[in-house]
Design an enzyme around this catalytic site. Structure first.
Site, short mmCIF file in Angstrom:
data_model
loop_
_atom_site.label_atom_id
_atom_site.label_comp_id
_atom_site.label_asym_id
_atom_site.label_seq_id
_atom_site.Cartn_x
_atom_site.Cartn_y
_atom_site.Cartn_z
N ARG A 90 0.80 -1.23 0.00
CA ARG A 90 0.00 0.00 0.00
C ARG A 90 0.83 1.28 0.00
NH1 ARG A 90 -3.79 -1.40 4.88
NH2 ARG A 90 -2.25 -3.02 5.19
N ASN A 130 -3.67 -6.68 19.03
CA ASN A 130 -2.27 -7.13 19.04
C ASN A 130 -1.39 -6.11 18.33
OD1 ASN A 130 0.08 -8.68 18.94
ND2 ASN A 130 -0.61 -9.83 17.13
C1 UD1 Z 1 0.12 -8.42 12.24
C2 UD1 Z 1 -0.47 -9.39 13.25
C3 UD1 Z 1 -1.73 -8.79 13.87
C4 UD1 Z 1 -1.41 -7.43 14.48
C5 UD1 Z 1 -0.75 -6.51 13.46
C6 UD1 Z 1 -0.26 -5.26 14.14
C7 UD1 Z 1 0.01 -11.66 12.42
C8 UD1 Z 1 -0.54 -12.85 11.74
N1 UD1 Z 1 -0.82 -10.61 12.59
O1 UD1 Z 1 -0.81 -8.30 11.19
O2 UD1 Z 1 -2.27 -9.66 14.85
O3 UD1 Z 1 -2.59 -6.83 15.00
O4 UD1 Z 1 0.39 -7.18 12.87
O5 UD1 Z 1 0.23 -4.35 13.21
O6 UD1 Z 1 1.16 -11.67 12.82
N2 UD1 Z 1 6.49 -9.75 7.79
C9 UD1 Z 1 7.58 -10.49 7.41
N3 UD1 Z 1 7.39 -11.60 6.65
C10 UD1 Z 1 6.17 -12.03 6.27
C11 UD1 Z 1 5.04 -11.27 6.67
C12 UD1 Z 1 5.23 -10.14 7.43
O7 UD1 Z 1 8.72 -10.15 7.72
O8 UD1 Z 1 6.09 -13.06 5.60
C13 UD1 Z 1 6.70 -8.52 8.58
C14 UD1 Z 1 6.22 -7.28 7.88
O9 UD1 Z 1 7.27 -6.70 7.11
C15 UD1 Z 1 5.82 -6.38 9.05
C16 UD1 Z 1 5.39 -7.37 10.14
O10 UD1 Z 1 5.93 -8.63 9.76
O11 UD1 Z 1 6.90 -5.64 9.53
C17 UD1 Z 1 3.87 -7.48 10.26
O12 UD1 Z 1 3.38 -7.98 9.03
P1 UD1 Z 1 2.00 -7.48 8.41
O13 UD1 Z 1 1.77 -8.19 7.14
O14 UD1 Z 1 1.96 -6.01 8.38
O15 UD1 Z 1 0.98 -8.05 9.51
P2 UD1 Z 1 -0.49 -7.56 9.76
O16 UD1 Z 1 -1.40 -8.17 8.78
O17 UD1 Z 1 -0.53 -6.11 9.94
#
Ligand code: UD1
Ligand code: CA
Length: 469
Positions: A19, A176
């Site tokens: 986004r 969370n």
């Molecule tokens: C996540 C949490 C959610 C929380 C929210 C807070 C999970 C499943 N959900 O959701 O409960 O309320 O954050 O902002 O964890 N990332 C990786 N590798 C991946 C996927 C993500 O490194 O394969 C990193 C992203 O770069 C980011 C962080 O993990 O920094 C969170 O990932 P994001 O996809 O934003 O999670 P949310 O859907 O927001």
């Protein structure tokens, strides 16, 4: 408590940040002058961890280069397919043996988190010997966040993602933050058991909570009062909101330290800037980089100061100063432009509409109006008259001008460099000086003036006759 021996940090930063609609990886977008990941790493580093790891994936080469140059002790770990937050943590599995008892998991895109909050989260886990302490907050707009499911007694049961939540679960306002402190052994034993049985087909790190509870382990939440602190950045408007909050935080810190800031909502000060007490910052100023401002200065509105050291009691009015060193009790502006490699001594004046570049101006010298000073050394007590130019460029190369102590340069003078004006010399106004002027000499270079008797009357009559023709 000293965490240095038993704390490790894992920062999740592999996600795409779709986004943001950007070629730049999300965690390298900047607020208050530094990438998001810088803010997270700074707070993490202040906890004194044993080591820190960061999971990178999307545009990882660029992120790795930034880390190598700025945080060389942080170990970057690749996650080649972004299959979820649980999968991201799995990528660190080979490093678990080197990690401390407390594993703090942070998100690369939540830059407003503070060390104080993280410290409390770690304490909550270690003092109660929990499997995991989860950082949460209460928000009236929980959409998008994972919800904390608790039983009647307030015991944590699990975390449910927004997309997987039932209608009742969606009503829950405790969310969370994606920031946790785990017991290393419990994380290590369970991380590989996470599966992809959910509506996104991803490995959710959040699933580990229920897994631990089902095994009779304990999890608790640390609810912070300020939901903003845990906010993640997903798009450009959240980026600007986060910058706004960080900016306010920085401004408040300065005001607390004895700096007056007028209309702080218009003042932008980067976190790296240092300001000493009793300095006044007026509205709409931008202070960036390694700027240091001494005691009792006054920085007038619309000033922009980058990487510049300013001595005490200096007044700057609506001017732009970049990579310079300004002495104490100077008076700068309004509307002057001071460029890199300029240094000034005590009580120097650079007045209105002047440009100064790669020059030194010593104690008590004045460049009051409309002048260009480039590649010039000016001694003490020198006065440069209005509209003078140090002509440093001949179209091919740059040369230097030297003006020794106590010299006086009349208005509208061109000093064609290389040239030296000796100590106490005077250059008459309107001169074009191409050769050195010895000390105490007077140089004058202009055509002799002639006054024509009644010339003005004759001129007007001639013009009048022309019109009547
Ligand atoms: C996540 C949490 C959610 C929380 C929210 C807070 C999970 C499943 N959900 O959701 O409960 O309320 O954050 O902002 O964890 N990332 C990786 N590798 C991946 C996927 C993500 O490194 O394969 C990193 C992203 O770069 C980011 C962080 O993990 O920094 C969170 O990932 P994001 O996809 O934003 O999670 P949310 O859907 O927001
Ligand atoms: Ca997120």
């Amino acid at each position: 408590m000293d965490f240095s021996k038993d704390l490790s940090i894992i920062i999740l930063a592999a996600g795409k940040g779709k986004r943001m609609k950007s070629e730049i990886p999300k965690v390298l977008h900047r607020i208050c002058g530094q990438p998001l990941i810088y803010h997270v790493l700074k707070q993490a580093a202040s906890l004194g961890p044993k080591n820190a790891f960061i999971i990178i994936g999307h545009k990882k080469e660029v992120v790795r280069e930034y880390l190598d140059n700025n945080f060389p002790s942080v170990k970057a770990i690749d996650q080649d397919s972004q299959s979820g937050t649980g999968h991201a943590v799995m990528m660190a599995r080979h490093d678990f043996p080197d990690m401390g008892k407390n594993i703090l998991i942070l998100s690369g895109d939540s830059p407003l988190i503070t060390a104080g909050t993280l410290d409390s989260l770690i304490k909550l886990r270690s003092e109660n010997d929990l499997s995991v302490s989860i950082l949460t907050s209460i928000t009236q707009d929980p959409a998008g966040y994972g919800r904390i499911i608790k039983d009647r007694d307030g015991k944590v049961l699990k975390i449910v993602e927004d997309i997987d939540a039932s209608r009742e679960e969606k009503m829950i306002t405790e969310v969370n933050s994606s920031i946790y402190c785990f017991d290393k052994d419990h994380l290590q034993e369970n991380i590989d058991n996470i599966d992809i049985q959910n509506s996104q087909g991803e490995y959710y790190l959040t699933d580990i909570v229920e897994m631990l509870i089902n095994k009779g382990k304990r999890a608790e939440t640390f609810v912070i009062s300020d939901h903003q602190e845990t906010r993640g950045i997903n798009d450009r408007s959240q980026l600007s909101e986060a910058e706004d909050m960080l900016r306010q935080r920085i401004n408040k810190k300065h005001m607390k330290n004895g700096i007056t800031i007028h209309n702080p909502s218009s003042v932008y000060i980067e976190g790296t800037v240092q300001i000493e007490p009793d300095t006044i910052i007026e509205a709409s100023c931008f202070l960036r980089g390694d700027t240091v401002i001494g005691k009792g200065c006054s920085i007038g509105s619309f000033s922009q100061i980058d990487n510049t050291k300013i001595g005490r009691s200096t007044i700057v009015k609506s001017s732009v100063i970049i990579d310079a060193e300004i002495g104490p009790e100077n008076n700068i502006g309004p509307y002057s432009y001071i460029r890199p490699d300029t240094t000034t001594g005590k009580k120097v004046k650079i007045g209105a509409f002047c440009e100064v570049k790669k020059s030194s101006i010593d104690e008590g010298s004045k460049v009051p109006h409309l002048s260009y000073v480039g590649d010039t050394e000016i001694g003490t007590g020198v006065n440069i008259g209005a509209s003078s130019v140090m002509v440093n460029y001949n179209g091919f190369s740059k040369s230097r001008t030297i003006i020794e102590d106590g010299a006086f340069i009349g208005s509208d003078t061109m000093l064609i460099a290389p040239v030296r004006i000796g100590k106490g010399a005077i250059v008459a106004a309107g001169s074009v000086i191409t050769g050195d002027v010895p000390g105490n000499a007077m140089a004058i270079e202009r055509a002799k003036q002639k006054n024509i008797k009644n010339g003005a009357v004759k001129y007007r009559n001639r013009k009048k006759m022309d019109r009547e023709k």
